[in-house]
Design an enzyme around this catalytic site. Structure first.
Site, short mmCIF file in Angstrom:
data_model
loop_
_atom_site.label_atom_id
_atom_site.label_comp_id
_atom_site.label_asym_id
_atom_site.label_seq_id
_atom_site.Cartn_x
_atom_site.Cartn_y
_atom_site.Cartn_z
N HIS A 208 25.43 -10.25 15.53
CA HIS A 208 25.28 -9.81 14.15
C HIS A 208 25.40 -8.30 13.96
O HIS A 208 24.64 -7.72 13.16
CB HIS A 208 23.92 -10.28 13.60
CG HIS A 208 23.74 -11.77 13.63
ND1 HIS A 208 22.52 -12.39 13.67
CD2 HIS A 208 24.66 -12.77 13.63
CE1 HIS A 208 22.67 -13.71 13.69
NE2 HIS A 208 23.97 -13.97 13.67
C1 LIG Z 1 30.38 -15.89 18.40
C2 LIG Z 1 29.72 -15.62 17.08
C3 LIG Z 1 28.72 -16.49 16.62
C4 LIG Z 1 28.12 -16.27 15.38
N1 LIG Z 1 27.27 -17.22 14.86
C5 LIG Z 1 26.89 -17.13 13.58
C6 LIG Z 1 26.24 -18.22 12.93
O1 LIG Z 1 26.01 -19.27 13.52
N2 LIG Z 1 25.88 -18.05 11.63
C7 LIG Z 1 26.11 -16.90 10.95
O2 LIG Z 1 25.74 -16.81 9.78
N3 LIG Z 1 26.72 -15.85 11.54
C8 LIG Z 1 27.15 -15.96 12.81
N4 LIG Z 1 27.85 -14.94 13.38
C9 LIG Z 1 28.02 -13.69 12.64
C10 LIG Z 1 28.99 -13.80 11.46
O3 LIG Z 1 30.01 -14.73 11.75
C11 LIG Z 1 29.57 -12.41 11.17
O4 LIG Z 1 28.54 -11.49 10.92
C12 LIG Z 1 30.46 -12.41 9.94
O5 LIG Z 1 31.39 -13.46 10.03
C13 LIG Z 1 31.16 -11.06 9.82
O6 LIG Z 1 32.03 -11.08 8.72
P1 LIG Z 1 32.96 -9.81 8.43
O7 LIG Z 1 33.79 -10.16 7.26
O8 LIG Z 1 32.11 -8.60 8.36
O9 LIG Z 1 33.85 -9.64 9.73
P2 LIG Z 1 34.88 -10.71 10.42
O10 LIG Z 1 34.65 -12.09 9.92
O11 LIG Z 1 34.76 -10.50 11.89
O12 LIG Z 1 36.27 -10.26 9.89
C14 LIG Z 1 36.95 -9.09 10.24
C15 LIG Z 1 38.43 -9.43 10.28
O13 LIG Z 1 39.18 -8.25 10.29
C16 LIG Z 1 40.24 -8.38 11.22
N5 LIG Z 1 40.62 -7.04 11.63
C17 LIG Z 1 39.91 -6.17 12.38
N6 LIG Z 1 40.57 -5.02 12.51
C18 LIG Z 1 41.72 -5.15 11.82
C19 LIG Z 1 42.83 -4.29 11.57
N7 LIG Z 1 42.87 -3.06 12.07
N8 LIG Z 1 43.87 -4.76 10.83
C20 LIG Z 1 43.84 -6.02 10.32
N9 LIG Z 1 42.81 -6.87 10.53
C21 LIG Z 1 41.76 -6.44 11.25
C22 LIG Z 1 39.64 -9.23 12.32
O14 LIG Z 1 40.63 -9.82 13.13
C23 LIG Z 1 38.84 -10.22 11.52
O15 LIG Z 1 39.59 -11.35 11.15
C24 LIG Z 1 28.48 -15.13 14.61
C25 LIG Z 1 29.46 -14.25 15.06
C26 LIG Z 1 30.10 -14.50 16.27
C27 LIG Z 1 31.18 -13.57 16.73
#
Ligand SMILES: Cc1cc2nc3c(=O)[nH]c(=O)nc-3n(C[C@H](O)[C@H](O)[C@H](O)COP(=O)(O)OP(=O)(O)OC[C@H]3O[C@@H](n4cnc5c(N)ncnc54)[C@H](O)[C@@H]3O)c2cc1C
Length: 559
Positions: free
Chosen positions: A470
């Site tokens: 997280h």
């Molecule tokens: C293994 C794992 C298990 C988890 N389990 C849970 C759970 O059970 N329940 C829960 O609520 N949360 C869980 N989490 C946490 C939750 O999934 C994340 O906090 C949340 O999804 C983050 O969302 P975000 O939009 O901030 O980032 P992300 O969903 O990570 O999205 C960021 C995106 O940006 C893309 N990106 C990055 N850099 C670039 C770039 N330079 N150019 C273009 N694209 C780029 C990435 O490829 C990615 O697709 C888990 C996370 C992980 C990794």
């Protein structure tokens, strides 16, 4: 003058990005480009909940980051998986649906973030969900994101619930009302036994819109600025550098590790850090990459007296065939529920207050989260402190946009964090010793009965603790000089740029972070569209049939 072919460019097609892509393109008036560094979400392991173990170390679908050696954790480098595909981390996560506590958001508001109290954010949680519990004061049934009850009951989880009752923790059927105290089954982001990522929930229904264009395998390398205004983005696709221009806004949704990295690569960040890598300062913003927060999980492991665990089902060919058939015929069973089924929120520190630890109970055991199950009947009690005080950082390794950022978690750096973590482990042991569990759990494999006393338990936490995935807070919203965005998520001092993802959290919420990110993106979409309507961000003319997915992404099945 360069004509901007898009109104909005979203960087990162992850959890937040897919929500934004849907909501910003919904009225057909705005032309939206979303860039995702990873491939499309075609792998079956993404969509089958048990596939979690397969995507955990996947070379393409996972960024597979590591922290720097952590001095507080025995100098170990800790594995930090992150989704690298449409849906981002929501395509590889543990599927657990938790919003956090009412007090988390009231605290955000008390810090000066008007509009982010529980009362303010609840409508966005509700709007996002299609909850199998049905609509109610705390839940929605008409949203795109499926949140499903785990229909089946497991002997081990039932024993845990009964044991927790002996310790005064009440059974809970819903951890998402704002009040978490209790023990029970989690709800999961699944629809009929399949993962419901934000790519599935939000992007698929929008994929044929002529005003939404999605490019996969497209990694942003920097923002294009004109003075203090962001007007576009540079990115690499198929080995070729390209540029795209936005008439209204660029929205950074690359997650808590890469959004701050992209800001710094573009000259927006702490001056000393930019200078160290020879990056000219476009706008000095000292808080970029600071304030990193994460939940540290400590995993206790037990041998189970009966062959009722997922380890047992996965061990034999017959067991595998049986659970495969169960999933095919009824969309239920271990394949449909992923890893963790049971949850518990309680308070272990002295004094009044809300729950300060969370448990994830898995009817499975493995040496590490997502690892191969043990060849014996085993289960895992994972405990994490909910509101750690320790703060880490994200900085640059180099000015190379393809180098991973430098991540420092700095877990267990404060006395409160150490005490709470040790108390959490002790609670787990008290739970395992209750009547309903005493005979079912035959041996504490980890840390092991010989690990006694607070100092030894802390040493175990330092030697074995790992992320519960997280990382947050690295572009936090606020009004003070270290804040990166304002309460409308606009980057301070820079025009045409917002950050919308896990990095804007001022403080980490008490629980898993996916649902809060969806809420943040739902709320941000409304603010972006309302600012566009009010003319505070210039919007160019209506959509002109941009097509949906770029040619490379069109091949094969739909998103
Ligand atoms: C293994 C794992 C298990 C988890 N389990 C849970 C759970 O059970 N329940 C829960 O609520 N949360 C869980 N989490 C946490 C939750 O999934 C994340 O906090 C949340 O999804 C983050 O969302 P975000 O939009 O901030 O980032 P992300 O969903 O990570 O999205 C960021 C995106 O940006 C893309 N990106 C990055 N850099 C670039 C770039 N330079 N150019 C273009 N694209 C780029 C990435 O490829 C990615 O697709 C888990 C996370 C992980 C990794």
């Amino acid at each position: 003058m360069v004509v901007a072919p898009y109104d909005f460019i979203i960087i990162g097609g992850g959890t937040a990005g897919c929500v934004l892509a849907n909501r910003l393109s919904a009225d057909g008036c705005h032309r939206v480009l979303m860039l995702e560094a990873g491939p499309r979400d075609r792998s079956p392991w993404i969509h089958l909940p048990i596939g979690y173990g397969k995507t955990m170390f996947h070379k393409t679908l996972n960024w597979g980051f590591y922290t720097e050696p952590e001095p507080t954790m025995g100098d170990r480098r800790i594995y930090w998986p992150r989704g690298r595909t449409l849906g981002g981390s929501s395509s590889i996560n543990g599927l657990i649906y938790v919003r956090g506590q009412r007090e988390d958001y009231d605290h955000w508001a008390a810090l000066g973030n008007d509009g982010w109290s529980w009362k303010d954010v609840l409508p966005y949680f509700i709007r996002s969900e299609h909850n199998t519990k049905g609509a109610g004061p705390a839940h929605g049934a008409d949203g795109p994101l499926w949140c499903s009850d785990i229909g089946q009951r497991h002997e081990l989880i039932e024993a845990i619930i009964a044991g927790a009752g002996e310790l005064g923790v009440p059974r809970s059927d819903d951890f998402n009302t704002g009040d978490q105290e209790g023990v029970g089954y989690y709800q999961l982001f699944t629809r009929n036994g399949r993962r419901c990522s934000t790519a599935v929930a939000y992007l698929r229904p929008a994929r044929t819109r002529p005003n939404l264009h999605v490019e996969t395998d497209a990694q942003a390398t920097g923002l294009i600025l004109e003075g203090r205004r962001v007007v576009g983005v540079r990115y690499r696709r198929n080995g070729r550098m390209q540029e795209a221009r936005a008439g209204a806004e660029v929205i950074l949704a690359a997650g808590a590790l890469q959004s701050p990295q992209l800001l710094m690569l573009s000259g927006i960040g702490p001056q000393e850090e930019l200078a160290r890598h020879g990056i000219p300062v476009a706008h000095a913003l000292p808080g970029v990459g600071a304030n990193l927060q994460d939940h540290l999980q400590i995993r206790l492991m037990y041998r189970v007296a009966k062959p009722i665990t997922t380890n047992d089902e996965l061990r034999s060919l017959w067991g595998k065939a049986r659970i495969g058939l169960q999933w095919l015929l009824t969309r239920s069973g271990p394949l449909a529920v992923g890893i963790n089924q049971g949850g518990l929120f309680t308070r272990v520190m002295p004094g009044p207050g809300t729950p300060d630890v969370q448990f994830h109970f898995a009817t499975l055991s493995a040496d590490m989260a997502g690892g191969a199950p043990h060849p014996w009947s085993g289960c895992t009690f994972s405990v994490c402190q909910l509101r750690p005080e320790s703060r880490g950082s994200v900085t640059l390794r180099s000015a190379d946009p393809f180098a991973a950022p430098v991540m420092r978690a700095n877990y267990l750096a404060t006395e409160t964090d150490r005490l709470c973590t040790v108390e959490g482990i002790k609670f787990a042991r008290r739970l395992a010793a209750t009547g309903p569990l005493r005979d079912l759990l035959t041996e504490e494999v980890k840390p092991g009965a010989e690990t006694e006393g607070d100092a030894a338990l802390l040493a175990f936490a330092r030697a074995s603790g790992a992320t519960i995935f997280h990382p947050s807070g690295t572009c936090r919203m606020g009004t003070d000089p270290l804040a990166v965005t304002d309460v409308r998520l606009r980057v301070h001092g820079v025009g045409g740029l917002r950050v919308v993802d896990c990095s804007i959290m001022p403080t980490l919420v008490s629980g898993n972070t996916s649902a809060p990110v969806v809420m943040i993106a739902e709320k941000a979409s409304e603010m972006i569209l309302s600012d566009a309507r009010a003319g505070s961000t210039p919007i160019s003319v209506a959509a002109q049939g941009l097509g949906t997915f770029s040619e490379a992404a069109r091949e094969g099945s739909p998103v």
